[in-house]
Design an enzyme around this catalytic site. Sequence first.
Site, PDB file in Angstrom:
ATOM      1  N   THR A  41       5.078   7.610   4.811  1.00 32.35           N
ATOM      2  CA  THR A  41       4.399   7.321   6.674  1.00 32.35           C
ATOM      3  C   THR A  41       3.933   6.171   6.506  1.00 32.35           C
ATOM      4  O   THR A  41       3.633   5.336   7.511  1.00 32.35           O
ATOM      5  CB  THR A  41       3.645   8.679   6.551  1.00 32.35           C
ATOM      6  OG1 THR A  41       3.071   8.890   4.622  1.00 32.35           O
ATOM      7  CG2 THR A  41       3.810   9.821   6.454  1.00 32.35           C
ATOM      8  N   CYS A  45      -3.699   8.294   0.177  1.00 37.11           N
ATOM      9  CA  CYS A  45      -4.997   9.084   0.970  1.00 37.11           C
ATOM     10  C   CYS A  45      -5.280   9.329  -0.468  1.00 37.11           C
ATOM     11  O   CYS A  45      -4.983   8.582  -1.577  1.00 37.11           O
ATOM     12  CB  CYS A  45      -3.856  10.441   0.953  1.00 37.11           C
ATOM     13  SG  CYS A  45      -2.778  10.715   2.854  1.00 37.11           S
ATOM     14  N   CYS A  49      -6.679  14.651   0.190  1.00 41.42           N
ATOM     15  CA  CYS A  49      -6.569  15.215   1.936  1.00 41.42           C
ATOM     16  C   CYS A  49      -6.037  16.593   2.319  1.00 41.42           C
ATOM     17  O   CYS A  49      -5.136  16.917   1.447  1.00 41.42           O
ATOM     18  CB  CYS A  49      -4.777  13.793   1.807  1.00 41.42           C
ATOM     19  SG  CYS A  49      -4.945  13.072   3.668  1.00 41.42           S
ATOM     20  N   ARG A  74      -1.479   1.645   5.076  1.00 39.59           N
ATOM     21  CA  ARG A  74      -2.564   1.659   5.315  1.00 39.59           C
ATOM     22  C   ARG A  74      -3.601   2.696   4.790  1.00 39.59           C
ATOM     23  O   ARG A  74      -2.551   3.918   4.947  1.00 39.59           O
ATOM     24  CB  ARG A  74      -2.140   1.460   6.872  1.00 39.59           C
ATOM     25  CG  ARG A  74      -1.683   2.410   7.022  1.00 39.59           C
ATOM     26  CD  ARG A  74      -1.593   1.814   8.751  1.00 39.59           C
ATOM     27  NE  ARG A  74      -0.769   3.592   9.669  1.00 39.59           N
ATOM     28  CZ  ARG A  74       0.955   3.374   9.237  1.00 39.59           C
ATOM     29  NH1 ARG A  74       1.187   3.582   8.543  1.00 39.59           N
ATOM     30  NH2 ARG A  74       1.101   5.111   9.783  1.00 39.59           N
ATOM     31  N   CYS A  76      -5.142   6.989   5.271  1.00 38.85           N
ATOM     32  CA  CYS A  76      -4.749   7.512   6.267  1.00 38.85           C
ATOM     33  C   CYS A  76      -5.760   7.918   7.211  1.00 38.85           C
ATOM     34  O   CYS A  76      -7.287   7.640   6.472  1.00 38.85           O
ATOM     35  CB  CYS A  76      -4.629   8.801   5.523  1.00 38.85           C
ATOM     36  SG  CYS A  76      -4.239  10.592   5.153  1.00 38.85           S
ATOM     37  N   CYS A  79      -8.247  11.860   5.541  1.00 42.31           N
ATOM     38  CA  CYS A  79      -9.041  12.388   4.906  1.00 42.31           C
ATOM     39  C   CYS A  79      -9.446  10.572   4.150  1.00 42.31           C
ATOM     40  O   CYS A  79     -10.280  10.580   3.777  1.00 42.31           O
ATOM     41  CB  CYS A  79      -8.000  12.334   3.416  1.00 42.31           C
ATOM     42  SG  CYS A  79      -7.116  10.940   2.795  1.00 42.31           S
TER      43      CYS A  79
END
Length: 360
Positions: A41, A45, A49, A74, A76, A79
């Site tokens: 993805t 996190c 999370c 990058r 999330c 969370c």
Amino acid sequence: MDMPLAVRPVPETTDQDPRWRRIVARDRAADGLFWYAVTTTGVYCRPSCPSRTARPENVRIYDSREAARAAGFRACRRCRPDAAPVAEARAIVAAACRHIEQAETVPTTEELAAACGWSVAHFHRTFRAETGLTPHDYAAAHRDGRLRAALAGGATVTAALYEAGFGSSSRFYAHADRALGMQPSAYRKGGAGESLHFAVGQCALGAILVASSGRGVCAILMGDAPDALLRDLQDRFPKATLIGGDAEYEQRVAQVVAFVEAPGTGLDLPLDIRGTAFQRRVWTALRAIPPGQVATYRDVARAIGAPQAVRAVAGACAANALAVAIPCHRVVRTDGSLSGYRWGIARKRALIAREGAVLP
Ligand SMILES: [Zn+2]
């Protein structure tokens, strides 16, 4: 593993890493200790999370958010790993409070935010959520407490305001009434229903009368004759019961006499300052004039933010009941001449000379 860790033996795979179990458990206590990223993805996190648990082979664990970002991940959106978790926020806010308390001068919100690596807006919001106060109000409340403590400890106002972290005297004046707790409601005209202890003694400047309420010294009067001083006290507090001849209180007069003879030493007794709001502003300004210096009535009017009120300033000086402790003798005319002093021009001249002031 493509990201070896310097301080920890590198586990063969993520599912052998002890931290993986905490991710699976969505362990809140692990928040702030490490972060994990999911290669499929592209996000990283915090361990707690709520997102669906990724397959361990797609997970990378990092000791810092910076490391996760440096690896191209990058934050999330669920969370919000860049927002500090509660425990971390609390610790950071607590550290900021200690920083405010220990600083010589009050740090700005920008400085405090920079010190913990947060944006000003985020710091402000978090600080307020944790303490119920803005950083500015917290600093002000703390400074007032220090000011009261310094004054109660006998420091002069000038010393106390610097000790308390007031960067400039104008900020102090703007603040002094509240800081000193001198509310108009505390002003009880004539002293109705209260008892004042008083004693009369002699000092190098003549007769001296000292009177105190339960809150502190409320009158220091000087003159040639003790009985005139007692009448002056009765005129100032017509409704109060005056109690003289108290041996313990006589001791206090000795302290005041010592202070009057050497004002630079400071008076180690609380003052009960009574007057109108305007008078108290003037008196606060007078107490900021250090021994050895003089100011003009015009200077004082400017200092309290009322440059046109020169005559009213002179009136407030004349109404002062606390000779030397509120040093109205340090105020002179613009041409340097000594205008009226309630306790006599000769005493005013003697006090100024004793403090070594040079007249303008
Ligand atoms: Zn997440």
